[in-house]
Design a protein around this motif. Structure first.
Motif, PDB file in Angstrom:
ATOM      1  N   LEU A  61      21.720  55.016  41.830  1.00 59.18           N
ATOM      2  CA  LEU A  61      22.419  54.622  43.056  1.00 59.18           C
ATOM      3  C   LEU A  61      21.476  54.266  44.196  1.00 59.18           C
ATOM      4  CD1 LEU A  61      25.410  57.031  42.663  1.00 59.18           C
ATOM      5  CD2 LEU A  61      25.560  54.545  42.928  1.00 59.18           C
ATOM      6  N   HIS A  62      20.186  54.156  43.909  1.00 57.22           N
ATOM      7  CA  HIS A  62      19.257  53.582  44.886  1.00 57.22           C
ATOM      8  C   HIS A  62      19.678  52.162  45.274  1.00 57.22           C
ATOM      9  CE1 HIS A  62      16.745  56.921  43.648  1.00 57.22           C
ATOM     10  NE2 HIS A  62      15.747  56.544  44.405  1.00 57.22           N
ATOM     11  N   TYR A  63      20.384  51.486  44.366  1.00 56.36           N
ATOM     12  CA  TYR A  63      20.793  50.110  44.627  1.00 56.36           C
ATOM     13  C   TYR A  63      22.076  50.036  45.461  1.00 56.36           C
ATOM     14  CZ  TYR A  63      17.120  48.943  41.399  1.00 56.36           C
ATOM     15  OH  TYR A  63      15.877  48.823  40.802  1.00 56.36           O
ATOM     16  N   ALA A  64      22.654  51.171  45.777  1.00 55.55           N
ATOM     17  CA  ALA A  64      23.885  51.204  46.579  1.00 55.55           C
ATOM     18  C   ALA A  64      23.618  51.508  48.046  1.00 55.55           C
ATOM     19  CB  ALA A  64      24.850  52.246  46.007  1.00 55.55           C
ATOM     20  N   THR A  65      22.372  51.805  48.392  1.00 54.17           N
ATOM     21  CA  THR A  65      22.024  52.132  49.774  1.00 54.17           C
ATOM     22  C   THR A  65      20.543  51.794  49.971  1.00 54.17           C
ATOM     23  OG1 THR A  65      22.165  53.880  51.468  1.00 54.17           O
ATOM     24  CG2 THR A  65      21.431  54.550  49.262  1.00 54.17           C
ATOM     25  N   ALA A  66      20.108  51.733  51.213  1.00 56.68           N
ATOM     26  CA  ALA A  66      18.709  51.371  51.494  1.00 56.68           C
ATOM     27  C   ALA A  66      17.837  52.616  51.410  1.00 56.68           C
ATOM     28  CB  ALA A  66      18.596  50.742  52.873  1.00 56.68           C
ATOM     29  N   VAL A  67      16.900  52.640  50.480  1.00 57.74           N
ATOM     30  CA  VAL A  67      16.044  53.806  50.253  1.00 57.74           C
ATOM     31  C   VAL A  67      14.595  53.415  50.524  1.00 57.74           C
ATOM     32  CG1 VAL A  67      15.246  55.505  48.567  1.00 57.74           C
ATOM     33  CG2 VAL A  67      17.627  54.707  48.510  1.00 57.74           C
ATOM     34  N   GLU A  68      13.977  54.085  51.499  1.00 59.83           N
ATOM     35  CA  GLU A  68      12.596  53.770  51.850  1.00 59.83           C
ATOM     36  C   GLU A  68      11.870  55.020  52.338  1.00 59.83           C
ATOM     37  OE1 GLU A  68      10.787  51.156  51.388  1.00 59.83           O
ATOM     38  OE2 GLU A  68      12.396  49.820  50.700  1.00 59.83           O
ATOM     39  N   ARG A  69      10.544  54.951  52.280  1.00 59.47           N
ATOM     40  CA  ARG A  69       9.687  55.989  52.863  1.00 59.47           C
ATOM     41  C   ARG A  69       9.070  55.423  54.147  1.00 59.47           C
ATOM     42  NH1 ARG A  69       4.946  58.558  49.263  1.00 59.47           N
ATOM     43  NH2 ARG A  69       4.532  56.331  48.950  1.00 59.47           N
ATOM     44  N   LEU A  70       9.219  56.181  55.250  1.00 59.19           N
ATOM     45  CA  LEU A  70       8.718  55.757  56.551  1.00 59.19           C
ATOM     46  C   LEU A  70       8.008  56.927  57.227  1.00 59.19           C
ATOM     47  CD1 LEU A  70      11.908  53.908  57.894  1.00 59.19           C
ATOM     48  CD2 LEU A  70       9.920  52.840  56.830  1.00 59.19           C
ATOM     49  N   THR A  71       7.275  56.636  58.273  1.00 58.68           N
ATOM     50  CA  THR A  71       6.744  57.699  59.124  1.00 58.68           C
ATOM     51  C   THR A  71       7.804  58.067  60.154  1.00 58.68           C
ATOM     52  OG1 THR A  71       5.815  56.214  60.790  1.00 58.68           O
ATOM     53  CG2 THR A  71       4.437  56.722  58.864  1.00 58.68           C
ATOM     54  N   VAL A  72       7.621  59.190  60.821  1.00 59.39           N
ATOM     55  CA  VAL A  72       8.572  59.595  61.863  1.00 59.39           C
ATOM     56  C   VAL A  72       8.638  58.534  62.956  1.00 59.39           C
ATOM     57  CG1 VAL A  72       9.018  61.309  63.663  1.00 59.39           C
ATOM     58  CG2 VAL A  72       8.344  62.051  61.372  1.00 59.39           C
ATOM     59  N   ASP A  73       7.512  57.943  63.295  1.00 61.68           N
ATOM     60  CA  ASP A  73       7.484  56.910  64.338  1.00 61.68           C
ATOM     61  C   ASP A  73       8.241  55.653  63.927  1.00 61.68           C
ATOM     62  OD1 ASP A  73       6.005  58.472  66.047  1.00 61.68           O
ATOM     63  OD2 ASP A  73       4.069  57.620  65.434  1.00 61.68           O
ATOM     64  N   GLU A  74       8.449  55.455  62.631  1.00 62.64           N
ATOM     65  CA  GLU A  74       9.123  54.250  62.138  1.00 62.64           C
ATOM     66  C   GLU A  74      10.609  54.452  61.880  1.00 62.64           C
ATOM     67  OE1 GLU A  74       5.436  52.248  59.584  1.00 62.64           O
ATOM     68  OE2 GLU A  74       6.719  53.775  58.657  1.00 62.64           O
ATOM     69  N   LEU A  75      11.155  55.611  62.209  1.00 61.05           N
ATOM     70  CA  LEU A  75      12.560  55.883  61.912  1.00 61.05           C
ATOM     71  C   LEU A  75      13.474  54.870  62.591  1.00 61.05           C
ATOM     72  CD1 LEU A  75      12.763  59.782  62.124  1.00 61.05           C
ATOM     73  CD2 LEU A  75      12.582  58.329  60.089  1.00 61.05           C
ATOM     74  N   PRO A  76      14.626  54.572  61.971  1.00 66.10           N
ATOM     75  CA  PRO A  76      15.552  53.592  62.547  1.00 66.10           C
ATOM     76  C   PRO A  76      16.075  54.045  63.907  1.00 66.10           C
ATOM     77  CG  PRO A  76      16.106  54.077  60.264  1.00 66.10           C
ATOM     78  CD  PRO A  76      15.092  55.085  60.675  1.00 66.10           C
ATOM     79  N   PRO A  77      16.579  53.109  64.709  1.00 65.94           N
ATOM     80  CA  PRO A  77      17.142  53.476  66.006  1.00 65.94           C
ATOM     81  C   PRO A  77      18.434  54.272  65.847  1.00 65.94           C
ATOM     82  CG  PRO A  77      17.606  51.184  65.501  1.00 65.94           C
ATOM     83  CD  PRO A  77      16.670  51.667  64.440  1.00 65.94           C
TER      84      PRO A  77
END
Length: 250
Positions: free
Chosen positions: A157-173
């Protein structure tokens, strides 16, 4: 066809996502994954399973599945799945995932796992997130959310939602709500659709970096002397609370 199939598999495997088992393949196909190769030790049994559980992708599987001997199949996967099905898929493009995570306004939250440690837990959370229709799942730290064990636990189900690794500074708004035993009782709060919902590590909780970015600390109800919930359980409880106060469609 065994030798050509094996050669093709090993060539593709270097850059592809392993879909381990019938259910992972079924879900990936339902949500638009590009699957260049799929194998099974028993086509008839796999297609019978599709007739029973996934008739919507049965014809696609019929065209895609290659039958291989059991020893060949076992050489493709680290742990043979009971359904004896495996496939290779193209990983969702990072650029597209980042666009989905950053897009506003959102109709569903983003889940953040802050420095998670357990691959199975991460996969279970992705499966939950897909079921609730969240915008995406982000991990911070060293765990790869596309690791084969995570994909297996997430049932494709990775293809059913956006799955990524980010830094804390890069978190979405969006307003950041972090789960913490010292936070406000979640039952008294309404979680907005554009929330970023953060969950700390199974071992050490929220990192200092993420805590510093947090807008609201939120606590789940818990009986005294019970130290914690399982990570996936905490995410499930939080997403259920969000879902009961929103009209956003799944």
């Amino acid at each position: 066809m065994t030798a050509p199939a094996a050669a093709t598999w090993h060539r593709l495997a270097e850059t592809s996502v392993l879909l381990d088992g019938f259910h992972a393949l079924k879900h990936a196909l339902r949500f638009g994954a590009e699957v260049p190769m799929a194998v099974t030790t028993d086509r008839r049994a796999a297609l019978a399973l599709a007739d029973e559980l996934a008739p919507d992708v049965r014809d696609t599987l019929d065209a895609l599945l290659t039958e291989v001997p059991e020893d060949t199949y076992r050489s493709f996967v680290p742990r043979p799945h009971p359904t004896a099905v495996a496939a290779l898929a193209v990983r969702t493009a990072r650029e597209g995932n980042l666009q989905k995570l950053a897009h506003t306004p959102r109709t569903a939250p983003v889940v953040v796992l802050d420095n998670p440690r357990n691959l199975g837990n991460a996969g279970a959370v992705i499966r939950l997130a897909a079921g609730f229709g969240v915008t995406g799942v982000v991990t911070t730290g060293t765990l790869d959310p596309w690791h084969p064990t995570v994909v297996r636990a997430g049932a494709g189900l990775h293809y059913a939602t956006a799955v990524e690794r980010l830094t804390v500074d890069e978190l979405p708004p969006g307003p950041l709500f972090a789960l913490d035993p010292e936070g406000d009782d979640i039952r008294a709060l309404k979680l907005p659709d554009d929330a970023v919902l953060a969950f700390g590590s199974e071992r050490s909780g929220l990192s200092a970096e993420l805590r510093a970015r947090t807008d609201h600390l939120v606590a789940l109800p818990m009986r005294p002397q019970v130290s914690s919930y399982n990570l996936a359980t905490s995410v499930a409880m939080t997403l259920y609370h969000w879902s009961t106060s929103t009209a956003a469609p799944l």
